[in-house]
Design an enzyme around this catalytic site. Structure first.
Site, mmCIF file in Angstrom:
data_model
loop_
_atom_site.group_PDB
_atom_site.id
_atom_site.type_symbol
_atom_site.label_atom_id
_atom_site.label_comp_id
_atom_site.label_asym_id
_atom_site.label_seq_id
_atom_site.Cartn_x
_atom_site.Cartn_y
_atom_site.Cartn_z
ATOM 1 N N LYS A 214 0.825 -1.214 0.000
ATOM 2 C CA LYS A 214 0.000 0.000 0.000
ATOM 3 C C LYS A 214 0.860 1.266 0.000
ATOM 4 O O LYS A 214 0.604 2.218 -0.742
ATOM 5 C CB LYS A 214 -0.937 -0.006 1.211
ATOM 6 C CG LYS A 214 -1.691 1.274 1.438
ATOM 7 C CD LYS A 214 -2.572 1.642 0.246
ATOM 8 C CE LYS A 214 -2.989 3.100 0.273
ATOM 9 N NZ LYS A 214 -4.242 3.364 0.844
ATOM 10 N N CYS A 268 -3.332 11.165 1.719
ATOM 11 C CA CYS A 268 -2.683 9.873 1.447
ATOM 12 C C CYS A 268 -1.342 10.045 0.754
ATOM 13 O O CYS A 268 -0.299 9.719 1.303
ATOM 14 C CB CYS A 268 -3.586 9.018 0.569
ATOM 15 S SG CYS A 268 -5.243 8.869 1.228
HETATM 16 N N1 SAJ Z 1 -2.100 14.856 -8.883
HETATM 17 C C1 SAJ Z 1 -1.321 15.614 -9.762
HETATM 18 N N2 SAJ Z 1 -1.080 15.095 -10.996
HETATM 19 C C2 SAJ Z 1 -1.561 13.902 -11.406
HETATM 20 C C3 SAJ Z 1 -2.347 13.134 -10.514
HETATM 21 C C4 SAJ Z 1 -2.602 13.647 -9.251
HETATM 22 O O1 SAJ Z 1 -0.871 16.708 -9.428
HETATM 23 O O2 SAJ Z 1 -1.300 13.534 -12.566
HETATM 24 C C5 SAJ Z 1 -2.385 15.373 -7.528
HETATM 25 C C6 SAJ Z 1 -3.862 15.629 -7.267
HETATM 26 O O3 SAJ Z 1 -4.256 16.878 -7.794
HETATM 27 C C7 SAJ Z 1 -3.924 15.559 -5.750
HETATM 28 C C8 SAJ Z 1 -2.864 14.500 -5.427
HETATM 29 O O4 SAJ Z 1 -2.035 14.381 -6.569
HETATM 30 O O5 SAJ Z 1 -3.525 16.793 -5.180
HETATM 31 C C9 SAJ Z 1 -3.424 13.127 -5.057
HETATM 32 O O6 SAJ Z 1 -4.539 12.791 -5.900
HETATM 33 P P1 SAJ Z 1 -4.755 11.320 -6.487
HETATM 34 O O7 SAJ Z 1 -5.969 11.348 -7.330
HETATM 35 O O8 SAJ Z 1 -3.508 10.866 -7.153
HETATM 36 O O9 SAJ Z 1 -4.904 10.391 -5.212
HETATM 37 P P2 SAJ Z 1 -5.813 10.381 -3.864
HETATM 38 O O10 SAJ Z 1 -4.960 10.936 -2.765
HETATM 39 O O11 SAJ Z 1 -7.136 11.000 -4.055
HETATM 40 O O12 SAJ Z 1 -6.011 8.797 -3.669
HETATM 41 C C10 SAJ Z 1 -4.848 7.963 -3.594
HETATM 42 C C11 SAJ Z 1 -5.051 6.753 -4.529
HETATM 43 N N3 SAJ Z 1 -3.765 6.049 -4.695
HETATM 44 C C12 SAJ Z 1 -3.268 5.758 -5.917
HETATM 45 O O13 SAJ Z 1 -3.825 6.090 -6.956
HETATM 46 C C13 SAJ Z 1 -1.990 4.998 -5.949
HETATM 47 C C14 SAJ Z 1 -6.129 5.816 -3.977
HETATM 48 O O14 SAJ Z 1 -6.226 4.631 -4.764
HETATM 49 C C15 SAJ Z 1 -5.807 5.435 -2.520
HETATM 50 O O15 SAJ Z 1 -6.796 4.585 -1.955
HETATM 51 C C16 SAJ Z 1 -5.756 6.723 -1.716
HETATM 52 O O16 SAJ Z 1 -4.682 7.536 -2.239
HETATM 53 C C17 SAJ Z 1 -5.502 6.360 -0.266
HETATM 54 O O17 SAJ Z 1 -6.466 6.401 0.516
HETATM 55 O O18 SAJ Z 1 -4.391 5.946 0.072
#
Ligand code: SAJ
Length: 418
Positions: A214, A268
């Site tokens: 994870k 996360c």
């Molecule tokens: N972000 C970027 N660029 C991207 C993708 C995301 O800047 O190309 C930023 C987003 O704007 C945000 C941050 O990253 O600020 C995180 O967003 P996210 O959509 O990547 O992830 P979370 O935090 O909403 O959810 C993540 C997920 N993990 C993965 O995709 C590996 C989810 O599956 C997990 O369950 C969750 O963390 C968790 O609870 O751990």
């Protein structure tokens, strides 16, 4: 010994625990949700919810009205306990397991022979074993998994939640699960539980591996976003359009660069990589550098914005949520940026966030910050700073609206250099 799961208790009714409780209850199993917050408990017992997540309101209402789901502030006996409480980090980036220890100690008195305890919270390696230690100390009358005990009274496993906010109810059921028990029997018992409501495959391993899987998933994403953010700084220096550069690089069959942004938020991705660093500081220069790159991006955005905005002018800040189309402001880089701009810029800061109705207290405390509708804010502003790629911003035709304004588009929504 095989005991059926007639009653399941979910400890922690946040954005993972509540959907999990509701899904299990809607499979016809009696579920008690436990949360230390009595307001949350009351809300759920009335069939309402306290978080924003598509379709969760319908599911909770149906589970509560059928009598299968109820909530309480302290645990009661059950066949299985799923722990889904927050595991944040402290100011020094060290994991804070206080909520987990409290939840474990709260359930200890009601544990009985044959129970299964599953940890779903994202946790540092070794935490599942730590739960066994806490429970052993609290309940010396019961036996817990250990190398010399082949058939303990209580089984314990880790099955990390992996759901994406905004898609929780779909991913909770359809995603594959990793299940790591403190013994093979613990893993099998946990698989029996998840098989009751998960359509994805359950992959069995040991607890330590499941814990690191994870953490690695989220650190992997953080590192990939850091690469995109680093590229946005390189492109800015070389006067190259980063969005076009990434689009073109991604045409390569083995390249898939993510999107740069104002920084990484949420509770996360910005937190979990530190749990790996805590376990192996000397082995993680890449993970640590990625955290620094992503944490450094908000200051870069602030610098750009202040340089673009004339003194006493109005700046429109579009979006506060940490990502698109949600209302979650926790650890949001947009929030941090707006707060610092409010303190450092003497003109008006016009905030647009379609998913909230009032400013959070930390922003309302600044006299120069107001919450406005999208078009109004942009019309009044000299500088427009786009921070979150909400649907409302993407779908509007900005050409006329933005004419003559300085634009800082941190998400590439309008395909203008960040
Ligand atoms: N972000 C970027 N660029 C991207 C993708 C995301 O800047 O190309 C930023 C987003 O704007 C945000 C941050 O990253 O600020 C995180 O967003 P996210 O959509 O990547 O992830 P979370 O935090 O909403 O959810 C993540 C997920 N993990 C993965 O995709 C590996 C989810 O599956 C997990 O369950 C969750 O963390 C968790 O609870 O751990």
């Amino acid at each position: 010994m095989t005991i059926e799961f007639n009653k399941v208790s979910v400890i922690g009714l946040g954005y993972v625990g509540l959907p999990t409780a509701a899904v299990i209850a809607n499979r016809g199993i009696d579920v008690l949700g436990v949360d230390v917050n009595s307001e949350i408990v009351e809300t759920i017992n009335q069939g309402d919810i306290h978080i924003v997540e598509p379709d969760l309101d319908i599911l909770v209402r149906s589970a509560v009205s059928s009598g299968k789901l109820s909530a309480a502030t302290s645990p009661e006996p059950a066949d299985a306990f799923i722990i889904a409480v927050p595991t944040p980090f402290k100011a020094n980036n060290k994991p804070d397991l206080t909520f987990l220890e409290q939840a474990t100690n709260a359930l200890a008195p009601v544990l009985a022979k044959g129970n299964l305890v599953v940890l779903e919270s994202t946790s540092p390696v070794g935490t599942t074993a730590q739960i066994a230690e806490w429970l052993t100390a609290a309940r010396p009358d019961l036996s817990f998994p250990a190398p010399d005990i082949s058939d303990p009274d209580i089984n314990i496993a880790h099955s990390p939640e992996r759901v994406l906010p905004g898609r929780v109810l779909i991913e909770l059921v359809d995603n594959d699960r990793v299940i790591g028990g403190l013994s093979d029997i613990c893993s099998q018992r946990a698989r029996d539980l998840y098989s009751l409501f998960v359509n994805g495959s359950c992959h069995l391993t040991n607890a330590q591996t499941a814990e690191l899987v994870k953490l690695a998933e989220n650190a992997y994403r953080d590192t990939n976003i850091a690469f995109a953010n680093e590229m946005s700084l390189v492109c800015d220096q070389l006067d190259i359009d980063v969005w076009q550069m990434i689009d073109l690089a991604n045409l390569h069959p083995r390249v898939e660069i993510l999107q740069p942004g104002p920084g990484v938020g949420g509770h996360c991705i910005a937190v979990d990589p530190w749990f790996i660093v805590e376990s192996a500081a000397d082995q993680t220069p890449l993970i640590q550098a990625s955290r620094q790159v992503n944490d450094g991006k908000p200051d870069w955005v602030i610098e750009r914005t202040l340089a673009a905005a004339p003194a006493n002018s109005a700046i429109a800040c579009l979006g506060l949520a940490y990502k698109a189309d949600i209302d979650d402001l926790r650890e949001s880089p947009a929030m941090a940026i707006v707060e610092k701009l409010a303190a450092q810029h003497d003109g008006d800061i016009l905030v647009v966030e379609p998913n909230i109705t009032e400013l959070p207290a930390s922003l309302a405390a600044h006299k120069n910050v107001t919450l406005l509708a999208f078009e109004k804010a942009v019309q009044k502003a000299d500088t427009v700073l786009l921070l979150t790629d909400h649907r409302e911003f993407k779908e509007t035709d900005q050409t006329a609206l933005l004419n003559g304004k300085s634009l800082i588009d941190t998400r590439g929504v309008w395909r203008i250099k960040s």
